[in-house]
Write an enzyme that holds these catalytic residues in place. Structure first.
Site, PDB file in Angstrom:
ATOM      1  N   LYS A 140       1.456   4.124  -2.726  1.00 48.43           N
ATOM      2  CA  LYS A 140       1.001   5.573  -2.367  1.00 48.43           C
ATOM      3  C   LYS A 140       1.974   6.577  -2.734  1.00 48.43           C
ATOM      4  O   LYS A 140       1.947   7.642  -3.030  1.00 48.43           O
ATOM      5  CB  LYS A 140       0.533   5.690  -1.045  1.00 48.43           C
ATOM      6  CG  LYS A 140      -0.741   4.999  -0.580  1.00 48.43           C
ATOM      7  CD  LYS A 140      -1.965   5.516  -1.158  1.00 48.43           C
ATOM      8  CE  LYS A 140      -2.370   6.942  -0.814  1.00 48.43           C
ATOM      9  NZ  LYS A 140      -3.523   7.464  -1.306  1.00 48.43           N
ATOM     10  N   TYR A 200       0.783  -1.394   0.024  1.00 47.95           N
ATOM     11  CA  TYR A 200      -0.007   0.074   0.079  1.00 47.95           C
ATOM     12  C   TYR A 200       0.917   1.333   0.016  1.00 47.95           C
ATOM     13  O   TYR A 200       0.811   2.173  -0.766  1.00 47.95           O
ATOM     14  CB  TYR A 200      -0.880   0.054   1.298  1.00 47.95           C
ATOM     15  CG  TYR A 200      -1.529   1.092   1.618  1.00 47.95           C
ATOM     16  CD1 TYR A 200      -1.167   2.017   2.483  1.00 47.95           C
ATOM     17  CD2 TYR A 200      -2.709   1.653   0.915  1.00 47.95           C
ATOM     18  CE1 TYR A 200      -1.713   3.452   2.782  1.00 47.95           C
ATOM     19  CE2 TYR A 200      -3.208   2.995   1.077  1.00 47.95           C
ATOM     20  CZ  TYR A 200      -2.538   3.879   2.178  1.00 47.95           C
ATOM     21  OH  TYR A 200      -3.112   5.014   2.439  1.00 47.95           O
TER      22      TYR A 200
END
Ligand SMILES: NC(=O)C1=CN([C@@H]2O[C@H](COP(=O)(O)OP(=O)(O)OC[C@H]3O[C@@H](n4cnc5c(N)ncnc54)[C@H](OP(=O)(O)O)[C@@H]3O)[C@@H](O)[C@H]2O)C=CC1
Ligand SMILES: CC(C)=CCC[C@@H](C)[C@H]1CC[C@H]2C3=C(CC[C@]12C)[C@@]1(C)CCC(=O)C[C@@H]1CC3
Length: 347
Positions: free
Chosen positions: A147, A143
């Site tokens: 990002k 994640y």
């Protein structure tokens, strides 16, 4: 100087999610005309025009971008899902697609919801400033890795024809939260919140969703010709760093659960989390399982991670609208269904 936005049209990509829906409500209150684009539908509002589709498909996006003044891109797969392929598809490739579609549709502004975790790699961060913190060289999960790619791509796209800005919230909580409160309550109901990871003195930021919405709207109102915010990233926090375990204790006891009280060594938990991550990787060709104890979760629960938001105050005119006390009260009151079912029996 903030631009007048009365009746300007925006598109909230991910508008059916936790932050997205609060953002829509804040924008409507502020006088914006709001379109929502999301892969799912979670609510109805006659003031909003909904477009259901996949942000990875330009043909889905283009109709929703017609006449739009500013795009708020706050879509992401669930941060703790650990689905590497989906994270890359949506957060990286999907964001490139959003940028291309915006330019094709003549949209001039994009506010990206990034994350303060893009500079976090499990080592303590105390009062971290954007200009002093590089992107995490070794992100703790997919994640965070995606990002970083998402934020970098979005800020690099900034130009005089397409103004971009990234908002880095940290530890968002509030009514309709899908991460922090539900996961914490689930752990409490399974008896897993009696433990404190480490000495319990690690200081962190938790940010009320109303303050995150405020930061996003200010960013949209400030980017544009000659703005110092163009192409920049901004930490948005409650500006009230707190012991992680004090926050958790207040949330848990506020919902009728006992406070964490048994200390476990941080390094032991981190090694266990690494081992579980290794096992999950080894068996992944046969079965996908996501250990509830991840290195990221252990690190977040046991190290300092709080950020300075002076740049947002200077360039965006930001200051928190809700205090942590107000935020915790509003959040706890919004979750009657999350209360400890045992407390009624005991009373
Ligand atoms: N929650 C937090 O503590 C923090 C969150 N953030 C960032 O804030 C943003 C919002 O987070 P949050 O509200 O918690 O997340 P949610 O999962 O609640 O909302 C994200 C929304 O985006 C949708 N979405 C996912 N993939 C696509 C796609 N391909 N096309 C269109 N829509 C899609 C999701 O649908 P579906 O549910 O079906 O996937 C969901 O409705 C994210 O970018 C996140 O990285 C940053 C810091 C902290
Ligand atoms: C008692 C106990 C240990 C409860 C577990 C709480 C966790 C579920 C949250 C504590 C910090 C939160 C957090 C996020 C998700 C939920 C927590 C791990 C994010 C990873 C969500 C997405 C982001 O962009 C960063 C967040 C950092 C903090």
């Amino acid at each position: 100087m903030a631009a007048s936005v009365k009746n300007k049209k925006c598109l909230v990509i991910g508008g059916c999610g936790f932050l997205g829906r609060h953002l829509c409500e804040g924008l409507l209150e502020r006088g914006w005309t709001v379109n929502v684009f999301d892969i799912r539908s979670t609510f109805e509002d006659s003031r909003i025009k909904f477009f259901i589709g996949d942000l990875c498909k330009k043909e889905d996006l283009l109709p929703a971008l017609e006449g739009v003044y500013c795009v708020f891109h706050c879509a992401s797969p669930a941060p703790l899902s650990n689905n590497k392929a989906l994270f890359y598809k949506v957060n990286y490739e999907g964001t490139r697609n959003v940028i291309e579609a915006c330019k094709e549709a003549g949209v001039k502004r994009m506010v990206l919801t990034s994350s303060a975790s893009v500079v976090y790699e499990g080592k303590g961060i105390r009062n971290g400033r954007e200009e002093e913190l590089p992107y995490a060289a070794k992100p703790l999960d997919y994640y965070t890795e995606t990002k970083i790619l998402q934020e970098r791509t979005s800020l690099e796209a900034n130009s005089d024809d397409f103004y971009t800005v990234a908002i880095r919230p940290h530890g968002i909580f509030g009514p309709r939260d899908l991460q922090l409160v539900p996961i914490t309550v689930d752990m409490a109901r399974k008896g897993k919140t009696k433990f404190i990871i480490g000495d319990g003195k690690n200081v962190v930021d938790f940010t009320y969703v109303g303050n995150v919405v405020h930061g996003h709207i200010l960013a949209a109102e400030h980017i544009g010709p000659g703005s110092p915010a163009n192409g920049k990233a901004y930490h948005i926090t409650n500006d009230e760093p707190i012991f992680f375990w004090t926050f958790m204790t207040r949330l848990l006891t506020g919902l009728g659960y006992p406070a964490p009280r048994i200390h476990l060594p941080y390094s032991l938990l981190y090694v266990v989390a690494l081992f579980l991550q290794f096992v999950a990787w080894i068996v992944s060709p046969l079965v996908i399982f996501t250990p509830s104890l991840s290195p990221m979760k252990v690190a977040l629960a046991g190290t300092d991670h709080f950020y300075n938001c002076e740049n947002a105050k200077r360039d965006l005119g930001y200051s928190p609208v809700f205090t942590l006390d107000q935020a915790l009260k509003l959040t706890i009151e919004s979750y009657p269904e999350m209360r400890n079912p045992e407390e009624k029996k005991g009373s």
